[in-house]
Scaffold this active site. Sequence first.
Site, PDB file in Angstrom:
ATOM      1  N   LYS A  68      -9.643  12.717   5.924  1.00  0.00           N
ATOM      2  CA  LYS A  68      -9.883  11.502   6.692  1.00  0.00           C
ATOM      3  C   LYS A  68     -10.837  11.723   7.874  1.00  0.00           C
ATOM      4  CE  LYS A  68      -6.233   9.012   5.045  1.00  0.00           C
ATOM      5  NZ  LYS A  68      -6.266   7.603   4.641  1.00  0.00           N
ATOM      6  N   GLN A 102      -7.325  15.183   0.557  1.00  0.00           N
ATOM      7  CA  GLN A 102      -6.067  14.725   1.162  1.00  0.00           C
ATOM      8  C   GLN A 102      -4.846  15.182   0.369  1.00  0.00           C
ATOM      9  OE1 GLN A 102      -5.914  10.425   1.394  1.00  0.00           O
ATOM     10  NE2 GLN A 102      -3.826  10.387   2.202  1.00  0.00           N
ATOM     11  N   HIS A 159       0.827  -1.206   0.000  1.00  0.00           N
ATOM     12  CA  HIS A 159       0.000   0.000   0.000  1.00  0.00           C
ATOM     13  C   HIS A 159       0.864   1.260   0.000  1.00  0.00           C
ATOM     14  CE1 HIS A 159      -3.103   2.915   1.014  1.00  0.00           C
ATOM     15  NE2 HIS A 159      -2.400   3.269   2.076  1.00  0.00           N
ATOM     16  N   THR A 200     -14.660   7.332  10.311  1.00  0.00           N
ATOM     17  CA  THR A 200     -13.907   6.081  10.332  1.00  0.00           C
ATOM     18  C   THR A 200     -14.858   5.041  10.915  1.00  0.00           C
ATOM     19  OG1 THR A 200     -11.879   7.314  10.792  1.00  0.00           O
ATOM     20  CG2 THR A 200     -11.829   4.932  11.202  1.00  0.00           C
ATOM     21  N   GLU A 253     -10.438   2.554   2.968  1.00  0.00           N
ATOM     22  CA  GLU A 253      -9.204   1.860   3.313  1.00  0.00           C
ATOM     23  C   GLU A 253      -9.605   0.689   4.200  1.00  0.00           C
ATOM     24  OE1 GLU A 253      -6.158   4.646   4.788  1.00  0.00           O
ATOM     25  OE2 GLU A 253      -5.758   5.076   2.674  1.00  0.00           O
ATOM     26  N   GLU A 257      -5.859   2.465  -5.234  1.00  0.00           N
ATOM     27  CA  GLU A 257      -4.860   1.497  -5.717  1.00  0.00           C
ATOM     28  C   GLU A 257      -5.476   0.543  -6.725  1.00  0.00           C
ATOM     29  OE1 GLU A 257      -2.313  -0.376  -2.461  1.00  0.00           O
ATOM     30  OE2 GLU A 257      -3.864   0.673  -1.337  1.00  0.00           O
ATOM     31  N   GLU A 261      -8.867  -1.975   6.762  1.00  0.00           N
ATOM     32  CA  GLU A 261      -7.832  -2.062   7.790  1.00  0.00           C
ATOM     33  C   GLU A 261      -8.287  -2.958   8.931  1.00  0.00           C
ATOM     34  OE1 GLU A 261      -6.295   1.674   9.102  1.00  0.00           O
ATOM     35  OE2 GLU A 261      -6.579   2.653   7.166  1.00  0.00           O
TER      36      GLU A 261
END
Lengths: 386, 386
Positions: A228, A215, A108, A232, A174, A333, A176
């Site tokens: 961000k 960002q 990443h 979350t 993302e 990505e 995680e």
Amino acid sequence: MTDASLFGLDNLPYGVFSPAGGTPRVGVRYGDSVVDLSVLLDDPVFATPSLGAFMAQGRSRWTRVREQLTDLLAGDVPDAALHPVGDVRMHLPFEVADYVDFYASEHHASNLGRLFRPDSEPLMPNWKHLPVGYHGRAGTVVVSGTDVVRPCGQRKAPDEAAPTFGPSRRLDIEAELGFVVGVGSQLGDRIGVDEFAEHVFGAVLLNDWSARDLQAWEYVPLGPHLGKSFATSISPWVVPLAALEAARVPLPGQDPQPLPYLRGREDWGLDIDLLVEWNGEEVSRPPYREMYWSAAQMLAHMTVNGASARVGDLFASGTISGPEKHQRGAFIELTWGGREPVTVKGEERTFLQDGDEVRISATAPGTSGGRIGFGEVTGTIRAPMP
Amino acid sequence: MTDASLFGLDNLPYGVFSPAGGTPRVGVRYGDSVVDLSVLLDDPVFATPSLGAFMAQGRSRWTRVREQLTDLLAGDVPDAALHPVGDVRMHLPFEVADYVDFYASEHHASNLGRLFRPDSEPLMPNWKHLPVGYHGRAGTVVVSGTDVVRPCGQRKAPDEAAPTFGPSRRLDIEAELGFVVGVGSQLGDRIGVDEFAEHVFGAVLLNDWSARDLQAWEYVPLGPHLGKSFATSISPWVVPLAALEAARVPLPGQDPQPLPYLRGREDWGLDIDLLVEWNGEEVSRPPYREMYWSAAQMLAHMTVNGASARVGDLFASGTISGPEKHQRGAFIELTWGGREPVTVKGEERTFLQDGDEVRISATAPGTSGGRIGFGEVTGTIRAPMP
């Protein structure tokens, strides 16, 4: 993935739920049921809307309760303590104290480096010496199922002269893993890399929603902020470390060897398989075992300067991406900055559209030879404020 | 600076104190006395070890209590409510929810840019478009007088091949002002730039201790972490916004004009004079009126993406530095990266040594024609852990 067999006696994750008409309290997931611990164990520490008080009691207590539950659940559980999982409402399982997000996947970090800084080396010189991380916003950590309002902010493409204000056009995820501190440390002390299991209570799935355009414009030199901080999401079930014993594996390998404070005797690589679904279609399978830095190293690093830790501290791995395209845990990505769309339900897609739903789930080997589940973290994108 | 005249009826800052043998409760500073509000006003909201509950009651309540205090303190105060300021112990005045540190002085940001990135433009392209800031560690915000243990961590000078581990050799201060949120906002909402006084309760002095060698090595690309997270000290007295009415001035000027969400009708520049003393010797006089971004702009920016705010959120200005050398609020600037030592008590000094004490104090114009005080934030450096 909501297979009841993923929540057997070798899992027993903790959460905070409210039954219909009832107040929030601590429960444990067992098969398709939620077991009310305030009833089953008749202990006031479970009659609160947070795992905090129980987590703060420490590892020997965690072990004792797990043994007790294993015994009790193997027998007859009183009806008053049992609720079908579909009948309860899940809440944020603990009050988040500080939230730190790391950046521990080499795949990443390299991919993001190539995308954000195409003219430089993808990895910064510090990356293989320390687990790079930063503080995020604890107050906007929300439980799975909470809608995510598309954030507005300043965006500036490289070919634009000045920034404009408006809704993010590059809203991303993302995938995680998050680790939850139960037992903190004093200001001026450190948590050694082999003291991990004395301090960390368990793990959750975490989606660190990211507005890539906000960002990219804001992040120099002090790091990500508004790109961000809007939300979350975490899964409601905290899988205890004890349930992850069979998932522990060596790290893929660290070269150069890290400094002594980051070297441990124990393996804290974790063989956990994640699944990312976009509007119900599988788009990625990030493998946690590929992570370069372990969670034990993250915690040791975070406190090596004497910073105290508190019950409810949440620290996350950063996006989990493997070496293959189908293993990337962020859409930036997966679609290579939006230039290589993926097909979702027959449509070409790059970043998130309003109405999109993302679901991240995960399983790991259990101690009884089968697999255990983390449940899921989901979120749906809502239209921005006017 | 501990002049009783700085704490007249036009100031009345709030704090949390414990009298000898008593539990922490809310008080107000008046002259050389601390007035126990749990006694004087007989309200349970003041019989708690945090300003949180009172701050959450909102601006009209803050106004009413200030009026009440002004009346009561002008008359005879019962002895049971009065304590000499030297006889009480001060505590952290509120539980810090999230802590965000901005970077709002053009002089400081330019100086740091020259020192950290000598080959680039000192200000990043985003700097004049948005108040750059990042999240710090809420759990290590401590009250004035708390010792600061010199942090250890990874340090790598540009001419070294690999980092080494050890105590910071470049331990520094940042003289700042911190703003305390009383009334938060919901997830998905924004706080407009002209709604500042509805949400912010008051201001404190803040010292954002900084290990420059740790910071320089770790901070790319996600910003400062261990170089800052070991301690942030604040003054025990929260000066209410109402006491700062006479200090409000226009900003020095913003060019280019910021985006509409950062433009307000009200002036929130603040004419506050800081004083930095190193082992008792004056080394700097940072002028807050020189700050480029206002605190109202910081709060509007911080929530424009829909991030919620909570009671106890603390956001700080970043180092306050004026255009003159004697106005720089960090030693890395004052000594130009350690290359131009200053004389402290007859010794040449660059960064902090063990045993050093730093004291930051401040005054501002009061509404009665005199000046009001912020008190002080102090800290002494202790030797690192072995």
